[in-house]
Design an enzyme around this catalytic site. Structure first.
Site, mmCIF file in Angstrom:
data_model
loop_
_atom_site.group_PDB
_atom_site.id
_atom_site.type_symbol
_atom_site.label_atom_id
_atom_site.label_comp_id
_atom_site.label_asym_id
_atom_site.label_seq_id
_atom_site.Cartn_x
_atom_site.Cartn_y
_atom_site.Cartn_z
ATOM 1 C CG LEU A 187 2.593 7.054 -2.935
ATOM 2 C CD1 LEU A 187 1.860 5.817 -3.424
ATOM 3 C CD2 LEU A 187 3.165 7.782 -4.121
ATOM 4 N N GLY A 235 14.054 4.526 -11.028
ATOM 5 C CA GLY A 235 12.916 3.672 -10.669
ATOM 6 C C GLY A 235 11.615 4.306 -11.128
ATOM 7 C CD GLU A 283 0.363 0.378 -5.019
ATOM 8 O OE1 GLU A 283 -0.380 -0.357 -5.677
ATOM 9 O OE2 GLU A 283 1.506 0.043 -4.663
ATOM 10 C CB THR A 337 13.516 -1.982 -0.660
ATOM 11 O OG1 THR A 337 12.216 -1.402 -0.384
ATOM 12 C CG2 THR A 337 14.454 -0.900 -1.111
ATOM 13 N N PRO A 338 12.450 -5.366 -1.884
ATOM 14 C CG PRO A 338 12.742 -7.096 -3.433
ATOM 15 C CD PRO A 338 13.085 -5.660 -3.181
ATOM 16 C CD GLU A 372 5.520 9.699 -1.505
ATOM 17 O OE1 GLU A 372 6.332 10.572 -1.857
ATOM 18 O OE2 GLU A 372 4.428 9.991 -0.973
ATOM 19 C CB CYS A 424 4.243 -0.993 1.805
ATOM 20 S SG CYS A 424 4.700 -0.107 0.318
ATOM 21 C CE LYS A 447 6.745 4.225 3.860
ATOM 22 N NZ LYS A 447 5.452 4.685 3.441
HETATM 23 P P1 NAD Z 1 8.351 -0.986 -8.182
HETATM 24 O O1 NAD Z 1 8.837 -2.372 -8.194
HETATM 25 O O2 NAD Z 1 6.995 -0.658 -8.727
HETATM 26 O O3 NAD Z 1 9.390 -0.065 -9.004
HETATM 27 C C1 NAD Z 1 10.762 -0.097 -8.839
HETATM 28 C C2 NAD Z 1 11.435 0.123 -10.208
HETATM 29 O O4 NAD Z 1 12.845 0.288 -10.002
HETATM 30 C C3 NAD Z 1 11.278 -1.042 -11.188
HETATM 31 O O5 NAD Z 1 10.643 -0.596 -12.368
HETATM 32 C C4 NAD Z 1 12.729 -1.520 -11.445
HETATM 33 O O6 NAD Z 1 12.943 -1.943 -12.770
HETATM 34 C C5 NAD Z 1 13.519 -0.259 -11.140
HETATM 35 N N1 NAD Z 1 14.925 -0.490 -10.814
HETATM 36 C C6 NAD Z 1 15.446 -1.347 -9.885
HETATM 37 N N2 NAD Z 1 16.791 -1.227 -9.831
HETATM 38 C C7 NAD Z 1 17.140 -0.286 -10.743
HETATM 39 C C8 NAD Z 1 18.384 0.296 -11.126
HETATM 40 N N3 NAD Z 1 19.527 -0.060 -10.539
HETATM 41 N N4 NAD Z 1 18.383 1.233 -12.096
HETATM 42 C C9 NAD Z 1 17.219 1.621 -12.691
HETATM 43 N N5 NAD Z 1 16.009 1.115 -12.337
HETATM 44 C C10 NAD Z 1 15.966 0.185 -11.377
HETATM 45 O O7 NAD Z 1 8.471 -0.469 -6.684
HETATM 46 P P2 NAD Z 1 7.585 0.658 -5.949
HETATM 47 O O8 NAD Z 1 6.273 0.098 -5.523
HETATM 48 O O9 NAD Z 1 7.613 1.907 -6.758
HETATM 49 O O10 NAD Z 1 8.419 0.860 -4.606
HETATM 50 C C11 NAD Z 1 9.667 1.510 -4.606
HETATM 51 C C12 NAD Z 1 10.061 1.804 -3.177
HETATM 52 O O11 NAD Z 1 9.109 2.703 -2.577
HETATM 53 C C13 NAD Z 1 10.104 0.569 -2.262
HETATM 54 O O12 NAD Z 1 11.144 0.730 -1.351
HETATM 55 C C14 NAD Z 1 8.765 0.633 -1.540
HETATM 56 O O13 NAD Z 1 8.816 0.009 -0.277
HETATM 57 C C15 NAD Z 1 8.571 2.127 -1.371
HETATM 58 N N6 NAD Z 1 7.175 2.563 -1.267
HETATM 59 C C16 NAD Z 1 6.210 1.994 -2.036
HETATM 60 C C17 NAD Z 1 4.900 2.454 -1.945
HETATM 61 C C18 NAD Z 1 3.802 1.858 -2.779
HETATM 62 O O14 NAD Z 1 2.654 2.191 -2.550
HETATM 63 N N7 NAD Z 1 4.094 0.997 -3.758
HETATM 64 C C19 NAD Z 1 4.591 3.515 -1.084
HETATM 65 C C20 NAD Z 1 5.611 4.078 -0.328
HETATM 66 C C21 NAD Z 1 6.900 3.600 -0.435
HETATM 67 C C1 UDX Z 2 0.385 1.708 2.481
HETATM 68 C C2 UDX Z 2 0.418 2.941 3.400
HETATM 69 O O1 UDX Z 2 -0.927 3.325 3.705
HETATM 70 C C3 UDX Z 2 1.149 4.076 2.718
HETATM 71 O O2 UDX Z 2 1.251 5.193 3.590
HETATM 72 C C4 UDX Z 2 2.538 3.589 2.360
HETATM 73 O O3 UDX Z 2 3.219 4.629 1.717
HETATM 74 C C5 UDX Z 2 2.467 2.361 1.470
HETATM 75 O O4 UDX Z 2 1.711 1.333 2.125
HETATM 76 P P1 UDX Z 2 -1.023 0.968 0.375
HETATM 77 O O5 UDX Z 2 -0.461 -0.380 0.661
HETATM 78 O O6 UDX Z 2 -0.924 1.503 -0.998
HETATM 79 O O7 UDX Z 2 -0.358 2.046 1.330
HETATM 80 O O8 UDX Z 2 -2.585 0.978 0.749
HETATM 81 P P2 UDX Z 2 -3.415 1.094 2.115
HETATM 82 O O9 UDX Z 2 -4.559 1.991 1.865
HETATM 83 O O10 UDX Z 2 -2.574 1.396 3.262
HETATM 84 O O11 UDX Z 2 -3.998 -0.379 2.269
HETATM 85 C C6 UDX Z 2 -3.168 -1.485 2.557
HETATM 86 C C7 UDX Z 2 -4.031 -2.707 2.765
HETATM 87 O O12 UDX Z 2 -4.798 -2.600 3.967
HETATM 88 C C8 UDX Z 2 -5.050 -2.960 1.657
HETATM 89 O O13 UDX Z 2 -5.115 -4.326 1.377
HETATM 90 C C9 UDX Z 2 -6.350 -2.446 2.251
HETATM 91 O O14 UDX Z 2 -7.491 -3.059 1.682
HETATM 92 C C10 UDX Z 2 -6.174 -2.829 3.705
HETATM 93 N N1 UDX Z 2 -6.982 -2.016 4.635
HETATM 94 C C11 UDX Z 2 -6.770 -0.684 4.756
HETATM 95 C C12 UDX Z 2 -7.937 -2.639 5.442
HETATM 96 O O15 UDX Z 2 -8.130 -3.865 5.373
HETATM 97 N N2 UDX Z 2 -8.639 -1.872 6.334
HETATM 98 C C13 UDX Z 2 -8.460 -0.538 6.469
HETATM 99 O O16 UDX Z 2 -9.148 0.077 7.311
HETATM 100 C C14 UDX Z 2 -7.488 0.082 5.647
#
Ligand code: NAD
Ligand code: UDX
Length: 478
Positions: A171, A10, A173, A93-94, A169, A280, A224
């Site tokens: 983090l 991924g 964005e 994991t939608p 994770e 998320c 989480k």
């Molecule tokens: P994403 O959609 O950006 O990336 C997922 C990638 O996995 C895609 O590029 C897809 O092509 C690939 N993929 C799917 N199945 C595959 C397979 N079988 N083999 C190889 N590649 C495959 O998703 P994301 O935002 O990186 O999120 C990933 C996970 O992390 C989710 O469970 C999400 O909830 C969690 N998460 C996301 C965030 C965030 O800020 N986006 C933060 C913390 C946790």
């Molecule tokens: C979130 C969690 O913070 C992170 O720990 C997890 O790993 C992934 O989901 P993210 O969605 O990337 O992170 O951004 P975040 O800063 O949490 O903001 C989420 C949404 O809430 C955004 O639309 C942001 O604008 C909004 N937000 C955040 C508010 O409206 N008010 C706030 O005080 C903080």
């Protein structure tokens, strides 16, 4: 269990930045990030570092430093799993769209596919780490797939063995690199001490020991989901009070400051806005709702579902009040939309409040001029399910009489403001705080309105420019 080769399945918003930082902090490890999506991998390998598939401040510099040395992006899923001592599963994991649990439960088909790939291709002992956010007890599913593969193997030489760990994770964005380089904590859930220790040794390269928390695997999975639910709950709570501020003459910024100074409450995540977006929060809360119902706890499920419901209501409330302020109709009016990403410093639009608010205004017949410094036109078209106008409004004065909503991709803030009846600020990009409102006022059609859903604009400057002004949660001016 010494870790030398890591494979991450991924290459998305989590896999890409997380592995980039591990590669940077652990130069002795080889890190391979693999993905099914060829275009995504091609973009990660682009020599123009402004074209990486994900925009995160600081990311491109590290990729430049490590790529081709100990950080590699490819579609070689089989080879890289074979070679790995540790595999991160970091796939999407939608929310499920169809079947049992549709609209709430997480769709685990990509995670299951990864477990099958690891079961088939791995060699020797492999530590499999859940990086994706997963429902509690998913490790059970992963284990049953992995263990089914090695039970069949009787040749000791080529025997496969596995350990499964949870390492969610946290983090955010827009600040992903900062969060990864200096995390509040790293959470590792598992059963076998040796496997936990092997993963700890990777993080120890830069994370202080006291920030590495070890728990059982189910606590880690549930922690989480709970962290995201608590954060989202704060946003819905403050947004609910924001509406009350507007009705009573109070000011949400003052209320937030007052309650946030209580150390028991704390000041973070109390910024009222158009409602939480991102991939998320909604999905993870709905998953929690599904699990609570599944385990016979409907009151718990209802409590968390209301957080998502309030968020939906808040977005609707904003589009309705905009229409009301614009004399009950936006049909044929040019409206400048500033910001489409779900928050600043990312090009991600998943679940952005801008999507629902723009859809509502299009439905009312508005002509939207959408500007965002990082989101591309084709992404907005996908989100709105509507292709943009090919030519700018000035050549299409007749559109003012049209009943049908349309949108145009504005290449500059100026283009978006010229002739507009209203500006709606939806994403808190820094550059929007530098707009010269006197100049803007001269460009806009009168009477003009500015709606600040993020509370980042200076009210005095706007009002001094003969513009009508609304901002979220401000009962003194609304
Ligand atoms: P994403 O959609 O950006 O990336 C997922 C990638 O996995 C895609 O590029 C897809 O092509 C690939 N993929 C799917 N199945 C595959 C397979 N079988 N083999 C190889 N590649 C495959 O998703 P994301 O935002 O990186 O999120 C990933 C996970 O992390 C989710 O469970 C999400 O909830 C969690 N998460 C996301 C965030 C965030 O800020 N986006 C933060 C913390 C946790
Ligand atoms: C979130 C969690 O913070 C992170 O720990 C997890 O790993 C992934 O989901 P993210 O969605 O990337 O992170 O951004 P975040 O800063 O949490 O903001 C989420 C949404 O809430 C955004 O639309 C942001 O604008 C909004 N937000 C955040 C508010 O409206 N008010 C706030 O005080 C903080």
């Amino acid at each position: 269990m010494k870790i030398k080769n890591i494979c991450c399945i991924g290459a998305g918003y989590v896999g890409g930045p997380t592995m980039t930082v591990i590669a940077d902090k652990c130069p002795d490890l080889q890190i391979d990030v693999v993905d099914l999506n060829e275009k995504r991998i091609e973009d990660w390998n682009n020599n123009d570092f402004t074209k990486l598939p994900i925009y995160e401040p600081g990311l491109a510099d590290i990729v430049k430093r490590r790529r081709g040395k100990n950080l590699h992006f490819s579609n070689l899923i089989k080879e890289k799993i074979e070679n790995a001592d540790l595999v991160f599963i970091s796939v999407n994991t939608p929310t499920k769209k169809k079947g049992v649990g549709a609209g709430k439960a997480s769709d685990l088909k990509w995670v299951e596919a990864c477990a099958r790939q690891v079961a088939e291709f791995s060699k020797g002992h492999t530590i499999v780490v859940e990086k994706s956010t997963l429902p509690v007890r998913t490790a059970e599913v992963i284990k049953s797939i992995l263990f089914a593969s090695y039970n069949l193997n009787e040749d000791k030489e080529t025997e496969k063995t596995f350990d499964v760990l949870s390492n969610p994770e946290f983090l955010s964005e827009g600040t992903a690199i900062k969060d990864l380089e200096n995390p509040d904590r790293v959470l590792i859930g598992g059963e076998k001490e040796e496997a936990i220790e092997a993963l700890c040794s990777v993080y120890r390269c830069w994370v202080p020991e006291e920030k590495i928390l070890k728990t059982n695997i189910w606590s880690s999975e549930l922690a989480k989901l709970t962290a995201n639910a608590f954060l989202a709950q704060r946003i819905s709570s403050i947004n609910s009070i924001s509406a009350l501020c507007e009705a009573t003459g109070a000011d949400i910024r003052e209320v937030s400051r007052a309650i946030g100074s209580d150390t028991r409450i704390g000041s973070k995540f109390l910024v009222s806005g158009p409602g939480f977006g991102g991939s998320c929060f909604k999905k993870d809360i709905l998953n929690l709702v599904y699990l609570s119902n599944h385990f016979g706890l409907p009151e718990v499920a209802n409590f968390w579902e209301s957080v998502v419901e309030l968020n939906k209501w808040n977005q609707k409330r904003i589009s309705e009040l905009i229409v009301k302020k614009l004399y009950g109709s936006v049909s044929g009016k040019k409206i400048s939309i500033l910001g489409f990403a779900f928050k600043a410093n990312t090009n991600d639009t998943r679940e952005s409040a801008a999507i629902n608010i723009c859809k509502d205004l299009l439905e009312e017949g508005a002509i939207l001029y959408i500007h965002d410094p990082k989101v591309e036109s084709n992404q907005i078209a996908k989100d709105l399910n509507l292709e943009p106008l090919k030519e700018s409004f000035t050549e299409h004065e007749s559109l003012r009489n049209s009943e049908i909503g349309n949108w145009y991709f504005a290449n500059s803030i100026r283009e978006s403001l010229t002739g507009a009846d209203a500006v709606i600020l939806l994403t808190e990009w820094d550059e929007y705080t530098c707009i010269d409102w006197r100049e803007a006022s001269n460009l806009m059609r009168k009477p003009s309105w500015i709606f600040d859903s993020r509370s980042i604009l200076n009210p005095e400057k706007i009002k001094a420019s003969c513009l009508n002004f609304w901002r979220i949660g401000d009962g003194s001016i609304n």
